[in-house]
Design an enzyme around this catalytic site. Structure first.
Site, PDB file in Angstrom:
ATOM      1  N   GLY A  42       0.804  -1.207   0.000  1.00  0.00           N
ATOM      2  CA  GLY A  42       0.000   0.000   0.000  1.00  0.00           C
ATOM      3  C   GLY A  42       0.838   1.258   0.000  1.00  0.00           C
ATOM      4  O   GLY A  42       1.973   1.270   0.490  1.00  0.00           O
ATOM      5  N   ASP A 106      -1.557  -8.602   1.104  1.00  0.00           N
ATOM      6  CA  ASP A 106      -0.347  -8.663   0.286  1.00  0.00           C
ATOM      7  C   ASP A 106       0.032 -10.108  -0.011  1.00  0.00           C
ATOM      8  O   ASP A 106       0.415 -10.454  -1.135  1.00  0.00           O
ATOM      9  CB  ASP A 106       0.809  -7.949   0.993  1.00  0.00           C
ATOM     10  CG  ASP A 106       0.626  -6.442   1.036  1.00  0.00           C
ATOM     11  OD1 ASP A 106      -0.031  -5.903   0.127  1.00  0.00           O
ATOM     12  OD2 ASP A 106       1.147  -5.804   1.972  1.00  0.00           O
ATOM     13  N   HIS A 216       0.169   0.760   9.970  1.00  0.00           N
ATOM     14  CA  HIS A 216      -1.136   1.194   9.480  1.00  0.00           C
ATOM     15  C   HIS A 216      -1.992   1.738  10.621  1.00  0.00           C
ATOM     16  O   HIS A 216      -3.190   1.962  10.449  1.00  0.00           O
ATOM     17  CB  HIS A 216      -1.871   0.033   8.796  1.00  0.00           C
ATOM     18  CG  HIS A 216      -1.075  -0.635   7.735  1.00  0.00           C
ATOM     19  ND1 HIS A 216      -0.450  -1.850   7.924  1.00  0.00           N
ATOM     20  CD2 HIS A 216      -0.764  -0.251   6.477  1.00  0.00           C
ATOM     21  CE1 HIS A 216       0.196  -2.193   6.818  1.00  0.00           C
ATOM     22  NE2 HIS A 216       0.027  -1.238   5.929  1.00  0.00           N
ATOM     23  N   ASP A 419      15.862  45.403  27.368  1.00  0.00           N
ATOM     24  CA  ASP A 419      17.122  45.004  27.994  1.00  0.00           C
ATOM     25  C   ASP A 419      18.349  45.751  27.477  1.00  0.00           C
ATOM     26  O   ASP A 419      19.466  45.487  27.911  1.00  0.00           O
ATOM     27  CB  ASP A 419      17.350  43.501  27.823  1.00  0.00           C
ATOM     28  CG  ASP A 419      17.626  43.121  26.372  1.00  0.00           C
ATOM     29  OD1 ASP A 419      17.336  43.942  25.472  1.00  0.00           O
ATOM     30  OD2 ASP A 419      18.112  42.001  26.140  1.00  0.00           O
ATOM     31  N   CYS A 420      18.160  46.677  26.549  1.00  0.00           N
ATOM     32  CA  CYS A 420      19.310  47.347  25.932  1.00  0.00           C
ATOM     33  C   CYS A 420      20.153  48.083  26.974  1.00  0.00           C
ATOM     34  O   CYS A 420      21.386  47.953  27.002  1.00  0.00           O
ATOM     35  CB  CYS A 420      18.846  48.323  24.852  1.00  0.00           C
ATOM     36  SG  CYS A 420      20.203  49.192  24.031  1.00  0.00           S
ATOM     37  N   THR A 517      18.437  50.838  13.374  1.00  0.00           N
ATOM     38  CA  THR A 517      19.302  50.101  14.288  1.00  0.00           C
ATOM     39  C   THR A 517      20.498  50.978  14.632  1.00  0.00           C
ATOM     40  O   THR A 517      20.593  52.125  14.190  1.00  0.00           O
ATOM     41  CB  THR A 517      19.827  48.797  13.632  1.00  0.00           C
ATOM     42  OG1 THR A 517      20.712  49.140  12.560  1.00  0.00           O
ATOM     43  CG2 THR A 517      18.688  47.944  13.104  1.00  0.00           C
ATOM     44  N   GLY A 572      19.913  51.380  20.565  1.00  0.00           N
ATOM     45  CA  GLY A 572      21.258  50.998  20.151  1.00  0.00           C
ATOM     46  C   GLY A 572      21.985  52.143  19.478  1.00  0.00           C
ATOM     47  O   GLY A 572      23.181  52.380  19.718  1.00  0.00           O
TER      48      GLY A 572
END
Length: 592
Positions: A42, A106, A216, A419-420, A517, A572
């Site tokens: 199959g 089969d 199966h 957090d910069c 940026t 930044g």
């Protein structure tokens, strides 16, 4: 039909289709070969079975519907396509070996086609592959074990035996020996859902897994709560080991022995990631070698036999008997051009350890230094009072960041992740500490910028940290090259080094002017490098311009809308503004 077409389009030279049937044939059919191999079943188990058609493996694969056996008509057509009529019915005439997985449909359909072909004078034999260890021997006395992913090793070894010129009887015997020495077990985290189904198969919802699930979706040994990969590996190995192997010549149950050469297949059942497979393979190999003491010389890890999208994996263990081991393993290693087959990395059975587990020694840090500290101090720097000015400028820049931290944090809370300011503060304090301790090479520009990069690497992290570190390391290497070329370092070399550092950060980070940026401050400063005052003014102007940019093309700000961004500068870029302004003023004061 579409799956077969996709396979044929992908491999335009190796494969072909049998007209009027869902049958994949080798191209060309190996007429020089006495025995040709055929299998099928199959669809939904790809790359089984079309992916195994090629020199050294299958000659033909017959594809049925989804999880359904192919028709007798198509199987017989495939046999006719690859198997000539035998005039003498002699072993020298070769024939067709049909390898069938142990499922009733089969077995019946391939068996009927086999008998019809034999009646036409086409020599055919059929070998049944039954490697599943999920159901105890007593529980399936009549039906036998299911055929699962271990069949791939049977196909490979039998295919190599046929390519080596063995007779039909000999190839069939090889296939029987192999299938009698393979055990398999699957574990699923999610059940299979067939294409077109109106509902998702939710039988394993709620964090359950199923051990021994069939390809199966047939029921396995049992369901369990979620367990670790190490526990799954143990369950798989123990089940297969305890199940043992029954020699095809007698009913004796035998098990893997210490020192025996073994091959394993860690198979993706459809939805498992490579990440998961290699973790499982690690745990299986370590557990088998520790518990049994066998030599796992071949580890096949990947997708061999699937069940559509089933999230799970299976383990197949091939343990050839010692007498036939060399020949069978040589057949396993033989070349094939079957599209889905990947050659395995074979471990020598004489090896006491895997060469891959012997780490390559890391280059010692001392070997990476430009020169010893005492030699660095001898750098001929044609910049008056460089040591004093450098110390003064570094301290001023750090102090500016420390004093500006709250404002940087405020801006980053609006347009970033907040957090910069803290990140910059950590870097500034670390550099100040090292300056006070005398661990910054302020007498040599080459060493100084390398030391500053080390300080930032140890303290900052994040995107801003790696960008500043990139700039400083590029500056150090640029000055090294300048010193090698001219023997001395002029003030102009510092400007060139700054330009190279900024451009390196822009290249690696991908941001340019207008991306909102720190590059909006750094690149304008680099454009006027040579005058610290002009650089500081350009950085200030560039940083202020970011407050009027209503969209960002890089960084966390790129996720924010226009209303959030307007009137708030990029933190930044403002940090660069603070640093260059402080350095410009400090050096100016230092020169007075």
């Amino acid at each position: 039909n579409e799956v077969i077409e996709g396979l044929l389009l992908t491999y335009p030279n190796k494969l072909q289709r049998l007209a009027g049937h869902d049958v994949v044939l080798a191209n060309p059919i190996p007429n020089h070969q006495k025995v040709r191999l055929l299998t099928g079943g199959g669809s939904g188990h790809e790359p089984c079975f079309g992916g195994w058609v090629g020199k050294g493996m299958l000659t033909a694969a017959v594809c049925g519907g989804i999880f359904a056996s192919p028709s007798v008509k198509s199987i017989l057509a495939a046999i006719r396509a690859i198997t000539p009529v035998s005039d003498s019915n002699s072993a020298d005439d070769g024939g067709c070996l049909i390898l069938v997985l142990n499922y009733t449909g089969d077995r019946l359909n391939f068996g009927m086609a086999c008998e019809l072909a034999n009646a036409e004078g086409r020599r055919c034999k059929m070998v049944i592959v039954s490697d599943d260890c999920a159901i105890g021997r007593d529980g399936r006395r009549h039906t036998g074990a299911r055929g699962v992913a271990g069949c791939v090793l049977v196909l490979k070894i039998a295919g190599a035996a046929a390519a080596a010129g063995k007779s039909l009887e000999q190839v069939a015997e090889v296939a029987k020996r192999v299938t009698s020495r393979i055990g398999s077990l699957g574990v699923a985290l999610d059940a299979v859902t067939l294409p077109g189904a109106t509902k998702i198969n939710a039988r394993l919802d709620g964090g359950k897994i199923e051990i021994g699930l069939g390809v199966h979706g047939e029921a396995g040994i049992r369901q369990s709560t979620m367990i670790t990969a190490t526990e799954i590996a143990k369950e798989m190995v123990d089940t297969i080991y305890d199940f043992g192997y029954k020699d095809h010549n007698n009913d004796n149950i035998i098990r893997i022995q210490p020192g025996q050469n073994v091959a394993i297949v860690v198979n993706n059942l459809g939805g498992a990631s490579c990440f998961e497979l290699f973790i499982l393979a690690r745990d299986i190999i370590q557990y088998m070698e520790a518990k049994i003491g066998c030599n796992i010389t071949r580890s096949f890890v990947g997708t061999y036999m699937t069940s559509f999208n089933m999230h799970g994996a299976s383990l197949s263990i091939f343990s050839p008997d010692r007498g036939s081991s060399p020949e069978l393993l040589n057949f396993l290693d033989a070349e094939t051009d079957a599209p889905a087959w990947s050659k395995v990395d074979v471990l020598s059975s004489e090896a006491f350890t895997r060469p891959s587990l012997i780490p390559f020694p890391e280059v010692a840090v001392s070997e990476l230094k430009q020169s010893p500290p005492e030699e660095s101090n001898l750098d001929y720097v044609l910049i008056p009072n460089f040591c004093k000015l450098a110390s003064f400028a570094i301290n001023a820049a750090c102090q500016a960041i420390i004093e500006g931290e709250s404002k940087l944090t405020e801006w980053d809370t609006i347009v970033g992740d907040g957090d910069c300011g803290f990140t910059m503060l950590r870097g500034a304090k670390e550099i100040q500490k090292r300056l006070e301790q005398g661990s910054l090479g302020v007498s040599s520009p080459v060493q100084l910028f390398s030391d500053l990069a080390d300080a930032i690497s140890a303290s900052m992290g994040g995107t801003s940290g790696i960008l500043f570190e990139l700039i400083l390391r590029k500056m150090s290497s640029s000055l090294t090259n300048a010193k090698k070329a001219g023997g001395v370092i002029y003030a102009s070399a510092l400007s060139s080094a700054f330009v190279e550092g900024v451009h390196a950060a822009s290249f690696y980070g991908g941001a340019t002017v207008g991306c909102r940026t720190m590059m909006d401050a750094l690149l304008p400063a680099a454009d006027v490098a040579g005058s610290l005052q002009e650089m500081a003014l350009a950085a200030e102007k560039g940083a202020e311009s970011t407050a009027q940019m209503n969209h960002a093309l890089a960084g966390r700000s790129s996720y924010l809308n226009e209303e959030t961004l307007m009137n708030t500068p990029d933190p930044g870029a403002k940090a660069v503004d603070l640093i260059l302004k402080a350095v410009s003023e400090a050096v100016g004061n230092g020169l007075i």
